[in-house]
Design a protein around this motif. Sequence first.
Motif, PDB file in Angstrom:
ATOM      1  N   LEU A 164       0.992  -1.079   0.152  1.00 50.48           N
ATOM      2  CA  LEU A 164       0.043   0.025   0.102  1.00 50.48           C
ATOM      3  C   LEU A 164       0.854   1.284  -0.140  1.00 50.48           C
ATOM      4  CD1 LEU A 164      -2.729   1.464   0.362  1.00 50.48           C
ATOM      5  CD2 LEU A 164      -2.498   1.187   2.744  1.00 50.48           C
ATOM      6  N   VAL A 165       0.639   2.205  -0.995  1.00 52.41           N
ATOM      7  CA  VAL A 165       1.271   3.597  -0.980  1.00 52.41           C
ATOM      8  C   VAL A 165       0.122   4.489  -1.095  1.00 52.41           C
ATOM      9  CG1 VAL A 165       3.369   2.477  -2.016  1.00 52.41           C
ATOM     10  CG2 VAL A 165       1.544   3.325  -3.480  1.00 52.41           C
ATOM     11  N   GLY A 166       0.642   5.784  -1.610  1.00 56.47           N
ATOM     12  CA  GLY A 166      -0.490   6.898  -1.790  1.00 56.47           C
ATOM     13  C   GLY A 166      -0.865   7.609  -0.398  1.00 56.47           C
ATOM     14  N   PHE A 167      -0.110   7.980   0.600  1.00 55.93           N
ATOM     15  CA  PHE A 167      -0.267   8.426   1.692  1.00 55.93           C
ATOM     16  C   PHE A 167      -0.331  10.176   1.770  1.00 55.93           C
ATOM     17  CE2 PHE A 167       1.547   4.485   2.577  1.00 55.93           C
ATOM     18  CZ  PHE A 167       0.516   4.170   3.508  1.00 55.93           C
ATOM     19  N   GLU A 168      -0.128  10.628   0.487  1.00 56.22           N
ATOM     20  CA  GLU A 168      -0.342  12.215   0.598  1.00 56.22           C
ATOM     21  C   GLU A 168      -1.689  12.759   1.167  1.00 56.22           C
ATOM     22  OE1 GLU A 168      -1.568  11.963  -3.526  1.00 56.22           O
ATOM     23  OE2 GLU A 168      -0.431  10.712  -2.019  1.00 56.22           O
ATOM     24  N   SER A 169      -2.802  11.861   0.743  1.00 56.53           N
ATOM     25  CA  SER A 169      -3.924  12.311   1.056  1.00 56.53           C
ATOM     26  C   SER A 169      -4.366  12.105   2.880  1.00 56.53           C
ATOM     27  CB  SER A 169      -5.124  11.975   0.363  1.00 56.53           C
ATOM     28  OG  SER A 169      -4.917  12.476  -1.112  1.00 56.53           O
TER      29      SER A 169
END
Length: 284
Positions: A164-169
Amino acid sequence: MNLDRKDAGAPLSGPGVRTKGTKMLDQVMDLGEFAPRRELVRNGPGRLFEAIDARGRLVMLLVSTSADPVERLRWIRGARIWAKLCHPNIPAIDAVSERGDALLLAFRHVRGEPMLPGSLDPPRAARVVRDVARAVHHLHEEGFVHRAISPANVLLDQEGTPMLVGFESASEFRTAERPFAPCLLAERSPYAAPERLRAHADRRTDVYSLGALLGALATGRIGTSALLPDALAAVRDRAMAPLPEDRYATARDLADALERASNDPRRSWLGALFRTWTISRNPR
């Protein structure tokens, strides 16, 4: 900007666009010590590369070139959240730096690419989403909600392990002990829970997105369970209930439900075939 292991890291969210082939962009973008080998995803000002670092190691490199100060702060906030996480299905951050107008984040290399809707059969999709849900539960236990779960933010390595990636939100979620801190709304996504459009987010917001992820990976469709076996369709439908109180209370509960559904000897492919036939007969 140099962040240590406790104060570093962050990636891209949203549907993303996978790019094909090798695209060397160091001629137009100064990436410092990193030499990009190929571009995997482009999503607005964000890009995901496979790259070589100064020590000759193969890494994954996230780059943001947004000039918007709000977006840059959002990216940095996500980096700090990511750095606090330690889970087998979340790749470890290696370095975070700033190079001119570009924000760079390197993390452990994953020998795979972002996932695509309809890329897995239902049993495999259930196992992938089960593991992602366990990673999301870890994120929740640290006090944060992801808010951008989608196939583009799940990397599947060569061993079949989802990352899992995509943590800027990501942001803090509402709890009884801690007031909810309003956060910026990211771009609208078909994987987003209805309440997210009102800037409300808690554990069940991500549970909804995990249900949408299951449907997308297994069938290529988000809005229907028709192509799923009965047991998985029931899990998907509860996860995506319109009202948060009707969903699984935690991502771990969803993961456990997927485990049971995957091992249910009564799960029926006939039900999926019947629903598919019904849809073909009544396309509306």
